[in-house]
Each structure stands twice: as C-alpha cells, then as structure tokens.
Motif scaffolding. Sequence first.
Motif, PDB file in Angstrom:
ATOM      1  N   ARG A 100       0.838  -1.206   0.000  1.00  0.00           N
ATOM      2  CA  ARG A 100       0.000   0.000   0.000  1.00  0.00           C
ATOM      3  C   ARG A 100       0.872   1.256   0.000  1.00  0.00           C
ATOM      4  N   GLN A 101       1.902   1.274   0.838  1.00  0.00           N
ATOM      5  CA  GLN A 101       2.811   2.421   0.874  1.00  0.00           C
ATOM      6  C   GLN A 101       3.517   2.617  -0.456  1.00  0.00           C
ATOM      7  N   CYS A 102       3.987   1.526  -1.030  1.00  0.00           N
ATOM      8  CA  CYS A 102       4.816   1.633  -2.234  1.00  0.00           C
ATOM      9  C   CYS A 102       4.019   1.934  -3.491  1.00  0.00           C
ATOM     10  N   PRO A 140      -1.703  -7.575  -5.898  1.00  0.00           N
ATOM     11  CA  PRO A 140      -1.938  -8.964  -5.490  1.00  0.00           C
ATOM     12  C   PRO A 140      -2.778  -9.759  -6.484  1.00  0.00           C
ATOM     13  N   SER A 141      -3.639  -9.070  -7.230  1.00  0.00           N
ATOM     14  CA  SER A 141      -4.467  -9.785  -8.209  1.00  0.00           C
ATOM     15  C   SER A 141      -3.659 -10.231  -9.412  1.00  0.00           C
ATOM     16  N   TYR A 187      -7.125   8.717  -4.566  1.00  0.00           N
ATOM     17  CA  TYR A 187      -6.425   8.150  -3.418  1.00  0.00           C
ATOM     18  C   TYR A 187      -5.850   6.785  -3.820  1.00  0.00           C
ATOM     19  N   PRO A 188      -4.609   6.747  -4.288  1.00  0.00           N
ATOM     20  CA  PRO A 188      -4.006   5.476  -4.716  1.00  0.00           C
ATOM     21  C   PRO A 188      -3.946   4.428  -3.611  1.00  0.00           C
ATOM     22  N   CYS A 189      -4.011   4.843  -2.356  1.00  0.00           N
ATOM     23  CA  CYS A 189      -3.907   3.914  -1.231  1.00  0.00           C
ATOM     24  C   CYS A 189      -5.172   3.085  -1.022  1.00  0.00           C
ATOM     25  N   ASP A 190      -6.237   3.400  -1.719  1.00  0.00           N
ATOM     26  CA  ASP A 190      -7.494   2.674  -1.567  1.00  0.00           C
ATOM     27  C   ASP A 190      -7.295   1.228  -2.018  1.00  0.00           C
ATOM     28  N   LEU A 191      -7.408   0.306  -1.089  1.00  0.00           N
ATOM     29  CA  LEU A 191      -7.135  -1.108  -1.389  1.00  0.00           C
ATOM     30  C   LEU A 191      -8.211  -1.755  -2.253  1.00  0.00           C
ATOM     31  N   GLU A 192      -9.304  -1.051  -2.483  1.00  0.00           N
ATOM     32  CA  GLU A 192     -10.377  -1.603  -3.332  1.00  0.00           C
ATOM     33  C   GLU A 192     -10.207  -1.210  -4.798  1.00  0.00           C
ATOM     34  N   LEU A 193      -9.198  -0.424  -5.122  1.00  0.00           N
ATOM     35  CA  LEU A 193      -9.019   0.061  -6.491  1.00  0.00           C
ATOM     36  C   LEU A 193      -8.579  -1.057  -7.431  1.00  0.00           C
ATOM     37  N   PRO A 194      -9.085  -1.055  -8.674  1.00  0.00           N
ATOM     38  CA  PRO A 194      -8.496  -1.936  -9.687  1.00  0.00           C
ATOM     39  C   PRO A 194      -7.099  -1.426 -10.022  1.00  0.00           C
ATOM     40  N   PRO A 195      -6.161  -2.291 -10.356  1.00  0.00           N
ATOM     41  CA  PRO A 195      -4.763  -1.891 -10.515  1.00  0.00           C
ATOM     42  C   PRO A 195      -4.473  -0.775 -11.512  1.00  0.00           C
ATOM     43  N   PRO A 196      -5.209  -0.635 -12.643  1.00  0.00           N
ATOM     44  CA  PRO A 196      -4.842   0.449 -13.565  1.00  0.00           C
ATOM     45  C   PRO A 196      -5.081   1.850 -13.016  1.00  0.00           C
ATOM     46  N   LEU A 197      -5.768   1.960 -11.867  1.00  0.00           N
ATOM     47  CA  LEU A 197      -6.024   3.273 -11.283  1.00  0.00           C
ATOM     48  C   LEU A 197      -4.866   3.752 -10.410  1.00  0.00           C
ATOM     49  N   TYR A 198      -3.898   2.886 -10.164  1.00  0.00           N
ATOM     50  CA  TYR A 198      -2.725   3.351  -9.414  1.00  0.00           C
ATOM     51  C   TYR A 198      -1.402   2.862 -10.008  1.00  0.00           C
TER      52      TYR A 198
END
Length: 488
Positions: A100-102, A140-141, A187-198
């Motif tokens: 999440r940090q990275c 992780p996905s 907010y890139p830290c949102d753990l519910e985001l699909p990967p292309p959003l961060y």
Amino acid sequence: MDQYASALLAFPPQNEPADNETYHKAAMLHIQRISKMIKERPKDLVAFSAELINVIDPAVNSLSYLAILHALIFPSLAAKVPQNFILEKLTTFLMVFDGRQCRYGGFPLLDVLDAVGNGRLLPPSVAVECLATAILKLDPSGTILTSSHILLAKLAYDTDNIEPALPVIEKDIVYYPGMANYHDAQYPCDLELPPPLYISKTSGLTTLLKNTMVLEYDLLCGMMYCARREWWKARKAFERVVTFPTKDTGCSKIMVDAFKKWILVSLLSEGRHCNTPPPYTSESTLKMFGILCRAYISFATAFATDDVEQLKLEVQNNAQLWVEDGNIGLIEEVMASYQKWRVLSLQDIYTKISIAEIRAQTKSAETGAVLNKDEDVEALVQNMIIAGMLNGVIEKNDDGTKFLLFLSPTTHLSEEEMAREIRAHTVRLRGLKDIFTATSQRLGTSKEYIKWVIKDSKRDKTSDGQDLTLTFETQIDDEDLMGGIPNH
C-alpha cells in the motif's frame, strides 16, 4: 543523524489512519519531506545510510527505506558502503515492503525493479524471486501487465529460473497501462481500487508497453511452460499471441513464431491440431499463417493419422526448418508422444483391449515400427497412467493375458475428491467474476463496440431469418484493440 532518523520514521504514524484521504495526505507530505532531504543533503543521506537503514523497518517504513536504497544504488552503488550490505538490504526490502505504501514509490521504485530485472544487481535466482514478489505486492491480483513483467519473463526464461516466476506468469492479464477510461485515482492507497487506477506511467510504477512487448511476454510465457512440459498452458499462452489484434491485415514475425509453436503444443496437449482457431482471429492473419506455416500444418495433419511413414517423411523433409525456427526440441517431443496418442485413440473403439493388440495396432513415430515386445507396450501404458495422460488400469486374465481397461474420468473419484473438484471450480468461477465485469465495462465503452451497435441497429431486419455469420468480432475494424498500448 537523529534528525534524519526522526523524519524517516515519521510515516506511517503509529496509529495508522484507516481512511484513505488521511493516509493519502500523510503519504504525500512524507514524500515531499524526503524529496527535500535528498535534494538538499544527498551526501549526508549516503553518509548515514548504514546507520539509518538499520533503524528503519522495510516492512513498516517502506517509503523511507526505498529512499535510502535508491540513494545508495543510483547512479551507481555507493563506493563507501559495502556492496554486499546494500544488496542484502535490497533483497530484504523487495520481499517484505508494504504494497500500500509503495503505491507512492513511483519512479524510484521502478528504477529499483528495472535494475533487478535487468540482472545488474542480484544473482538470477534471487532476482527472479524478488521481482515476482514485488510485482504481486503492488498488485496482489496480478491482473495488470507492467514493464516489470516483461523483465521478469526475460530474466526467468534466459536464466532458467522459471519456478519463482510462476506466481506472476500464471495470473490472468486483464489490464494494460494507459487503457482508455482508466485514470489515476484520487487516493491510490485505496485497497479496493483496480490496478490500472494506481499502476500507470504517470504514477511511475510502469512504463507504457508497445505491442511487441505484450507479444513477447506471452511468447516467453508459452516457452517457459514448454520448458516445464505444461503443454495446455503453453498452448493458451501462444494462442494469445496468435489472436492478437493487428492492423493493415498482416501479422508480425512474433505471431508467426507463436503460431508454429501453437500447432506443436496443440499436438502435445490434445493429440491434434485444431483446424479452427478462435473466432476472433482475423481472416487475413489466418491466410498469412496458412502460407508461412505450411510445413507445420502438413506435419500436424500427418500426426492425426495412422500413417507413421508419412509423419516421418514430413519430419525429414523439413529437418532444416525445425532447426532454424528453434523448434527441433518440440518436434522431438511430438514424435515421442505419437504412439501415446494412438493408444488413447483406441478408447474411441474399445473399452478393453489386450496389450498384444495395442502393440499390433500402434507404432512408434521415432522408429516407424511396432515395439519389440509386449512388455515395452505395458511399460508405455503404465507411464501414461502414472502421468495422468490415460485413465485406465492393466488387468491380467487367468491365462496370463494382460488387458488395458479404459475407465471413465470419474470412475475412481471418491465423494471427497468430487467435492474438492467442485470447490476448485467454484473458486475459479468467483475469480472470473471480476475479470468478466472489467471486460464487459471496457467493451461497453469502446468505440468499436458502439460503432457495431449503431451498425447493427440499422441492419435490414428482413435478414433475421438467414444464417448470419457476421458478428461483432468479424465486423470490428482491423485496429489495435489494446487501448493505450502504442503501436510499434
């Protein structure tokens, strides 16, 4: 030094905020402070690096740890700090950093991943494992293809360190950098985001990918599966290359190479070459394959028959071609499997057949003759059963005659094993749900699909009773559908 340590340990706070907005603001403020520190006093950071990096936890203070590592590694490994010390800390960081940090690691993290993936810092076996772990910590996905994937695949295949890369290459790719309708999240830290959003070019965690890079990745994945003799997985990987959207009614050399290998692994995984490729393969591309891969198609046609002499003739007449294409190993694998598939084909006729009859009805493609004795056939069949290729048992009559009894796929499955199979399929279907949703959303907003809907709405409705062969797949324009991947 205490001043630097205090600043580096300031994030994340001890009572880490749960809401994304607070976390995001704290992370951005921390990055600004670290950037200012590096810009104003880079020599001090390197001078105190050994002491600082020992008091910082890479799993907790990942961004601070990354900043020190980056200062030590680039533009070259710090001369005053032992190289083994730096590489040990690098390895530890890649294995345990906070994903999440990275997400805020940006270009410094990408620099580190690139250096590891290029094989410049760590031994290949260590580099592959570290890079694969880092990729899955960020996503992780494993569903977005990044520039780090390309480096991982090259390094793993070239150095024969395939096993540590499997957790990454076995993931289903759904997203690509720069796809339409996907912009960096607030907010890139949102753990519910699909990967292309961060994970994007602007976030610094990947570069944009050219078409050739995507093709090369799948080709390498297929070759890695070949090295492990996982023929079905290799076939699916090569198929992704074969069916890649193209412009100008043509196909690239990589696609032709993949088509040749796709034919060979189809023979190994299914015992035949499917004459009907996936329906979304363009007609013009298929014509090119038919012209450029004629020898492979002829070989596959002969493989599906009992004419072993013709099969051997195909191999001999094109011996130089197999070598030039780098496919001699696959050809040898196919020839070694020929008799096994002939044995399997007997279950279409028999439920039970004697070992002697199998010997009489099947031949080895390597020698062109039947096996010397029944014991050789029995050993062949036993190896097929052990490998899971054949579902059957060898029985012995009272007179000593041995038979092969073909079994149905579920004959030996207990209730517990059947339940396990059902659970496995359920998990697989749940995993496909997100992929299906993302693909449907992307298709529904693509210009090609919208053009097709408009065209279909104007179609003459009197033709509804006809056998229509034109579908969305056959009516889309010949253009790159991998939105955001630049042509090369």
